[in-house]
Scaffold this motif. Structure first.
Motif, PDB file in Angstrom:
ATOM      1  N   GLY A   1      12.686  -2.738  -3.052  1.00 10.97           N
ATOM      2  CA  GLY A   1      12.374  -3.881  -3.902  1.00 10.97           C
ATOM      3  C   GLY A   1      10.961  -3.824  -4.445  1.00 10.97           C
ATOM      4  N   LYS A   2       9.992  -3.486  -3.587  1.00  7.26           N
ATOM      5  CA  LYS A   2       8.601  -3.362  -4.036  1.00  7.26           C
ATOM      6  C   LYS A   2       8.445  -2.234  -5.039  1.00  7.26           C
ATOM      7  N   LEU A   3       9.188  -1.148  -4.813  1.00  4.36           N
ATOM      8  CA  LEU A   3       9.090   0.003  -5.715  1.00  4.36           C
ATOM      9  C   LEU A   3       9.515  -0.381  -7.126  1.00  4.36           C
TER      10      LEU A   3
ATOM     11  N   MET B   1      19.742  -2.757  -7.151  1.00  6.12           N
ATOM     12  CA  MET B   1      20.367  -3.679  -8.087  1.00  6.12           C
ATOM     13  C   MET B   1      19.743  -5.070  -7.970  1.00  6.12           C
ATOM     14  N   THR B   2      19.506  -5.525  -6.756  1.00  2.00           N
ATOM     15  CA  THR B   2      18.884  -6.834  -6.565  1.00  2.00           C
ATOM     16  C   THR B   2      17.488  -6.880  -7.174  1.00  2.00           C
ATOM     17  N   ALA B   3      16.723  -5.806  -6.980  1.00  4.01           N
ATOM     18  CA  ALA B   3      15.386  -5.755  -7.572  1.00  4.01           C
ATOM     19  C   ALA B   3      15.453  -5.723  -9.095  1.00  4.01           C
TER      20      ALA B   3
ATOM     21  N   ILE C   1       0.844  -1.206   0.000  1.00  2.00           N
ATOM     22  CA  ILE C   1       0.000   0.000   0.000  1.00  2.00           C
ATOM     23  C   ILE C   1       0.872   1.247   0.000  1.00  2.00           C
ATOM     24  N   LEU C   2       1.939   1.229   0.782  1.00  2.00           N
ATOM     25  CA  LEU C   2       2.838   2.383   0.844  1.00  2.00           C
ATOM     26  C   LEU C   2       3.469   2.652  -0.519  1.00  2.00           C
ATOM     27  N   VAL C   3       3.897   1.605  -1.214  1.00  2.00           N
ATOM     28  CA  VAL C   3       4.499   1.785  -2.539  1.00  2.00           C
ATOM     29  C   VAL C   3       3.459   2.249  -3.543  1.00  2.00           C
ATOM     30  N   ASP C   4       2.257   1.692  -3.473  1.00  2.00           N
ATOM     31  CA  ASP C   4       1.200   2.121  -4.403  1.00  2.00           C
ATOM     32  C   ASP C   4       0.861   3.584  -4.206  1.00  2.00           C
ATOM     33  N   ASP C   5       0.775   4.032  -2.969  1.00  2.00           N
ATOM     34  CA  ASP C   5       0.505   5.444  -2.702  1.00  2.00           C
ATOM     35  C   ASP C   5       1.616   6.318  -3.241  1.00  2.00           C
TER      36      ASP C   5
ATOM     37  N   ILE D   1      13.465   9.232 -15.769  1.00  2.00           N
ATOM     38  CA  ILE D   1      13.539  10.236 -14.707  1.00  2.00           C
ATOM     39  C   ILE D   1      13.793   9.580 -13.359  1.00  2.00           C
ATOM     40  N   LEU D   2      12.910   8.663 -12.974  1.00  2.00           N
ATOM     41  CA  LEU D   2      12.989   8.066 -11.643  1.00  2.00           C
ATOM     42  C   LEU D   2      14.309   7.334 -11.425  1.00  2.00           C
ATOM     43  N   MET D   3      14.582   6.335 -12.249  1.00  2.00           N
ATOM     44  CA  MET D   3      15.770   5.521 -12.035  1.00  2.00           C
ATOM     45  C   MET D   3      17.049   6.293 -12.328  1.00  2.00           C
TER      46      MET D   3
END
Length: 1191
Positions: A175-177, A222-224, A92-96, A190-192
């Motif tokens: 990782g979730k992001l 990197m792991t993600a 939920i935190l990542v979705d928000d 932009i983001l990455m």
């Protein structure tokens, strides 16, 4: 809701909401919620709520119809707190966050950057203007200036549970992001790009918190990304197979539209995979390549751990020598935790058999290092290396040779339980596990399989040539082969076979393995010297051990008598088998009606006592009788009867032989052997059982009296007679300890004690060495037992039995020690190494007995000088005992211990002076050994100068008297000042000045004026030691007071040190106090065996008679009152002057955040450093290898 309003308006007392008490309790337990759903303004519990009907105060309407309740825009603290406490589901935190990013990219991305800054422990804030107008390097420089300077801790460095949870949530969030935006946002450029660029710059910072946190974030990103790349590659391969399958169809069945769709899909995935590859390449080359060899071990561990994850997650791309080489290089890291992480990462690779081919080149390159790490100084690293070698042996054939594998085998005997268990598993896998071998039909059952196992185990045990350590071998194999080792039937059947296939050596080895397996199963603990001393067992483990003990008891109570009968002629086998009784459930004899087996056992033990005279066998038999005579056993009376019958038989034979011993002058060898054998058996039984009713004391003391008077009693008879008298006294004393005896009984016991002690004192000079050593051992025990504390407390009636050795006896004991312990006897030239080890063990026992007499105040502490002076010469053999004795003697009396140290040095110097009188004595090897001994004593006193202040001053003062005061005066002892100078670094500044004054006054009083005129002549070698000693007491070599470890740590935590831009060594300024502990000791008694005579203090001493100065010079009122000496005025002014310029101080203070290598801390005196020369170094008083005995 409308019905609720109607009820409220009509009844005025309706509340369908959660009770206030309940809501408060939920908030305390779960935290405060962000929004209250399905309520109204009347029953909501917080300000933000969602109502059913439109309401101007509500945040939203109809919670069920809304896709998601929008929270307020979170700033960096909201995100940080949400991740720290983890109260919101991470998805939920990542979705928000992604929803906010879609609405306002700039603000949301800025919040993420500020979250990373806050996760570093920095108070700075990155503003929108800074992001738009400044480069990353400039932003990081600004954040460095705004960093929190109060503490060196930051979230990732804290080990508390909440911060460990933050670390996990931080990595999960990243990782979730990446996982949630892998199909769209991750490719927006932009983001990455912004995040990778910022983390790369931050990872190059000199601030460890920035470097560690950014590396952590970059590695998790990197792991993600690796997981995303793996999924893309999987989908790409699937599409490629679908494309190839579609093209393989007949022309009529081929779908052009499907082919075009698959081609477009593959092109898109190729492009996405290329973008992901570029991102991973940027992180790997920009962060990992620089940080895997960072100065901070945690950062190196982080990089290696994530590299192992990448390889196992996406082996198609990362399982190459280009990435594996980093793991190989870090196997040489200086930190054990880093090496351990490398091995753990490699373990996950070698455990997969399919990857063996790709690891072959890496293994051949680094196999030598991996084999060498089996002997690593860190036990966990060594154990992990052995596990890794086991995987290589299992999955990669012929990569290591036989010699490399065999280098692991001896580690089953190591002291570390973890290493030994790993080595045991490897040995079992390589040599003992026959489960993979094709077995013949006769090996098909379990018994035959276990028989094969024991044959291999016996062969390995014998080849190791460590036959006294079977318990360590069994403990090492217990985790791997406990099923086989618990097969008692198989082991006993092998031993009881009529046509045995085992030779004598193999039978002895199997018996030791059997006894060790029984001990391991019954106790569940490792042998002495290995593993934790106390092991906490779970209920399941306790039940397992109880069942195993009951099982082996049922088998061994039946089998043990037969084993004893078969091997009754072998002393070693008997001594081992008799230990089995100690680990059995003895109640089973009565509970399961096995009295016949008990009778067989008692008969066998009695026969063994009558057949053997070896001490180990007799001790084992006595131990067995002792266990079977326990009063809580139902059959104890039966054992008592058997034991009484045995003692009656032996005592009768002894009494019948007594006239021959006392009257015959020349006994036959057979008679001597028979009498000595009987007395040995009685002495052994006396050590564990009360034989007082057989009245053995009087006959034995008569034997000792004849041995003293005529020297015609053989030593084989004298030694057991001594033991019988010794235990007779102790058993009588034990009777008196239970109830108060009569005065006549006490007087009789004291008479016997004095008679025996007198005999022992005479026998210390007996012609036979074995008699002298036996007498010394018994004396060292008796003198401690019957010392002054025997009558303390409730046993005051025993005070009449206390005995203190007189001076002649103390001298005899000290002389015995010098003659029998500190000597190179003829057995040193023997070529038998086992005999040398045995003799060394016996001499160590003698020395430990003498040191015990000193530490229990039985002997005067000054007699310890006979031990201390051999510390250097016999350091290899007795260094640990002497060091511990010196440490504990300071707990008895610090002053007497100091005087003993000085006495030891003066005795050695006096002996040197009597042997050599050449002018070059100060270059002779004996004198250099004395100086080395003084230096060792100085180190053993510990680094705490304040704690040892009075003792060091006392030592110097008495040493000065010894060196200068001679009547008539001569320069004979001046060279001793060179020895005394070894203790000068232990003095405080004010004590050095006072001692220098004391030395000058003593010298003026004792040295004739015509001799004193040549002191300052450099050509006069006679006065060189005096000049050197005065220089050691000079102010230019002053050492600051060195606080103890605990006080030093407290001061380091309370102080914010300045860090010099030139040197990385931290300097703490401390000024000495002005007090002194130097006092006049003229009334002290002269040290024992010292060549110096000390005069008694007179009632009113004159300055000429008391060269130590007035009382005002040596005031002791502030000796230990000053714990934190104040700085002098000059020092304070100079400190203020140094920190006055704000810019410089700010710059230096900012440098305290920079990463530094760990170096030793130098503590010096700021005042003395000004006066000392630039090239002169002070002695290191913080030797970490020397432990202060006081602490």
């Amino acid at each position: 809701m409308d019905n609720w309003i109607a009820n409220f308006l009509s009844r005025k007392a309706v509340d369908l909401g959660v009770a206030s008490q309940v809501s408060q309790a939920l908030c305390v337990k779960l935290g405060h919620p962000d929004v209250d759903l399905m309520v109204s303004r009347i029953n909501c519990k917080i300000q933000n709520f969602v109502s059913l009907t439109p309401d101007s105060q509500a945040q939203a309407v109809n919670a069920l119809a809304t896709e998601r309740v929008r929270r307020d825009d979170r700033d960096r603290e909201d995100l940080f707190e949400a991740i720290r406490f983890g109260r919101i589901a991470m998805q939920i935190l990542v979705d928000d966050w992604l929803d906010s990013y879609k609405i306002d990219r700039g603000s949301t991305l800025l919040g993420l950057i500020n979250f990373i800054i806050q996760a570093c422990g920095c108070k700075g804030v990155v503003t929108r203007d800074m992001m738009e107008n400044l480069q990353n390097a400039e932003i990081i420089r600004k954040m460095t200036e705004d960093f929190d300077e109060d503490s060196a801790d930051y979230p990732l460095s804290l080990s508390a549970r909440p911060w460990k949870k933050f670390r996990l949530n931080f990595g999960e969030f990243l990782g979730k992001l990446v996982s949630c935006c892998q199909f769209n946002i991750i490719y927006d450029g932009i983001l990455m790009d912004t995040l990778i660029s910022f983390l790369t710059g931050l990872s190059d910072s000199q601030v460890r918190a920035f470097r560690h946190t950014s590396t952590f974030a970059a590695m998790k990103l990197m792991t993600a990304l690796v997981k995303v790349a793996k999924d893309l590659k999987h989908h790409l391969d699937t599409s490629q197979r679908q494309f190839n399958g579609e093209r393989a169809k007949s022309p009529k069945k081929i779908s052009a539209e499907r082919l075009e769709t698959l081609v477009e899909k593959m092109k898109e995935m190729h492009s996405s995979l290329e973008d992901i590859g570029n991102m991973m390449n940027s992180l790997f080359k920009g962060v990992f390549v620089h940080r895997y060899r960072d100065t901070h071990a945690d950062i190196r561990i982080l990089c290696i751990e994530e590299l192992g994850t990448w390889i196992t997650t996406y082996p198609q791309s990362f399982l190459t020598d280009g990435y594996l080489k980093y793991l190989g290089w870090m196997l040489h890291d200086k930190q054990g935790h880093v090496r351990l992480q490398c091995l753990q990462s490699l373990h996950e690779l070698y455990i997969v058999p399919e990857w063996a081919g790709k690891l072959e080149l890496f293994t051949s390159r680094f196999k030598d290092r991996m084999v060498a790490m089996a002997l690593d100084k860190e036990n966990l690293v060594s154990a992990e290396a052995i596990h890794l070698i086991g995987l290589i042996y299992r999955n990669m054939e012929n990569i290591l040779n036989k010699e490399e594998y065999e280098s692991i085998d001896p580690l089953v005997y190591t002291s570390s339980r973890a290493v030994a268990a790993a080595a045991g598993e490897f040995v079992y896998q390589r040599l003992l596990d026959t489960s993979a071998e094709g077995r013949s039909p006769e090996l098909s059952n379990r018994r035959s399989f276990h028989t094969s196992f024991f044959h291999l185990l016996i062969e390995f045990f014998i080849s190791s040539e460590l036959h006294e350590h079977a318990a360590y071998l069994v403990d090492s194999l217990w985790d791997s082969a406990s099923t086989q080792l618990k097969d008692w039937e198989c082991q006993t059947d092998l031993l009881l076979m009529k046509k045995t296939c085992l030779n004598d050596q193999e039978e002895s080895a199997l018996i030791k393995i059997l006894v060790s397996s029984i001990r391991q199963a019954a106790e569940g603990t490792s042998p002495a010297g290995r593993g934790p001393t106390k092991k906490i067992l779970s209920a399941k483990d306790k039940k397992t051990y109880s069942e195993d003990k009951l099982k082996l008891s049922r088998h061994m109570v039946i089998t043990l008598p037969h084993l004893l009968a078969k091997f009754s002629a072998d002393e070693d086998k008997m001594a081992s088998l008799l230990k089995v009784v100690e680990y059995l459930e003895l109640e089973i004899y009565s509970t399961e009606r096995l009295e016949k087996n008990l009778d067989l056992l008692l008969t066998q033990v009695s026969d063994i006592v009558e057949k053997h005279t070896a001490a180990p066998v007799l001790e084992a038999c006595c131990r067995t009788f002792y266990l079977l005579c326990a009063r809580d056993l139902a059959f104890s009376k039966r054992t008592d009867i058997t034991l009484s019958q045995l003692v009656d038989k032996l005592a009768t034979h002894f009494q019948s032989s007594l006239p021959d011993i006392l009257q015959v002058t020349d006994l036959d060898e057979d008679d001597v052997y028979n009498i000595a054998a009987t007395m040995k058996r009685l002495a052994a039984l006396y050590s564990a059982h009360d034989l007082t009713r057989w009245e053995l004391y009087d006959p034995c003391i008569h034997i000792l009296q004849k041995a003293i008077d005529t020297s015609e009693v053989p030593e084989q008879i004298v030694r057991p007679a001594l033991v019988c008298c010794h235990f007779s006294l102790l058993w009588e004393l034990s009777h008196f300890s239970k109830c108060q005896p009569s005065e006549d009984a006490l007087a009789d016991l004291r008479k016997r004690l004095l008679l025996f002690l007198s005999a022992c004192q005479t026998l210390l000079t007996d012609t036979h060495c074995s008699v002298r050593e036996q007498t010394f051992k018994l004396l060292s025990d008796l003198l401690v037992i019957f010392s002054e504390p025997i009558g303390r407390g409730d046993r005051s009636y025993l005070q009449t039995l206390s005995y203190s050795p007189d001076l002649p006896l103390q001298v005899e004991l000290a002389g015995f020690l010098v003659d029998h312990v500190f000597t190179n006897s003829e057995d040193e030239d023997s070529g038998d190494e086992d005999y040398k080890i045995q003799r060394l063990h016996e001499r160590r026992i003698l020395l430990a007995g003498y040191c015990k007499l000193i530490l229990y105040n039985t002997l005067e502490l000054r007699f310890a000088s006979e031990v201390f002076k051999y510390y250097i010469k016999y350091y290899t053999d007795y260094g640990d005992i002497i060091k511990e004795t010196l440490s504990r003697s300071r707990r008895v009396s610090k002053e007497e211990s100091t005087r003993t140290i000085l006495l030891c040095l003066t005795q050695a110097y006096t002996g040197l002076s009597s042997e050599e009188d050449s002018p070059d004595r100060h270059f002779s090897q004996p004198f250099l050994e004395i100086r080395d001994l003084a230096r060792r004593f100085s180190l053993l006193l510990g680094p705490d100068q304040i704690r040892n202040r009075e003792d060091i001053v006392l030592l110097h003062k008495e040493g000065i008297k010894f060196s200068v005061r001679l009547s008539p005066w001569s320069a004979k002892n001046l060279l001793f000042l060179d020895v005394l100078s070894e203790f000068s670094p232990k003095l405080l500044k004010q004590d050095k000045a006072a001692l220098l004054h004391y030395l000058e006054q003593t010298f003026r009083h004792c040295v004739p004026p015509e001799q004193a005129t040549h002191i300052n002549e450099d050509s006069n070698v006679t006065w060189a030691p005096l000049r050197a000693y005065k220089k050691s007491l000079g102010t230019d070599t002053v050492s600051s007071p060195t606080p103890g470890p605990r006080r030093a740590k407290a001061r380091r935590q309370a102080r914010s040190p300045l860090i010099s831009p030139i040197s990385k060594k931290r300097r703490f300024s401390r000024a000495g106090d002005s007090s002194s502990v130097l006092t006049d000791e003229e009334d002290a008694h002269p040290p024992f065996m010292s060549s110096t005579l000390l005069r008694k203090r007179k009632t009113a001493p004159s300055p000429a008679d008391d060269p130590g100065g007035s009382d005002s010079d040596f005031d002791t009122s502030q000796s230990f009152g000053v714990r934190r000496p104040l700085k002098s005025a000059q020092t304070s002014q100079r400190t203020q002057g140094e920190t006055a310029p704000f810019a410089l101080g700010h710059s230096l203070h900012r440098l305290s955040l920079m990463e530094e290598e760990e170096e030793e801390m130098v503590i010096d005196d700021r005042d003395s450093s000004v006066e000392s020369t630039a090239g002169e170094e002070e002695p290191d008083l913080l030797d970490s290898a020397i432990l202060d005995g006081e602490e």
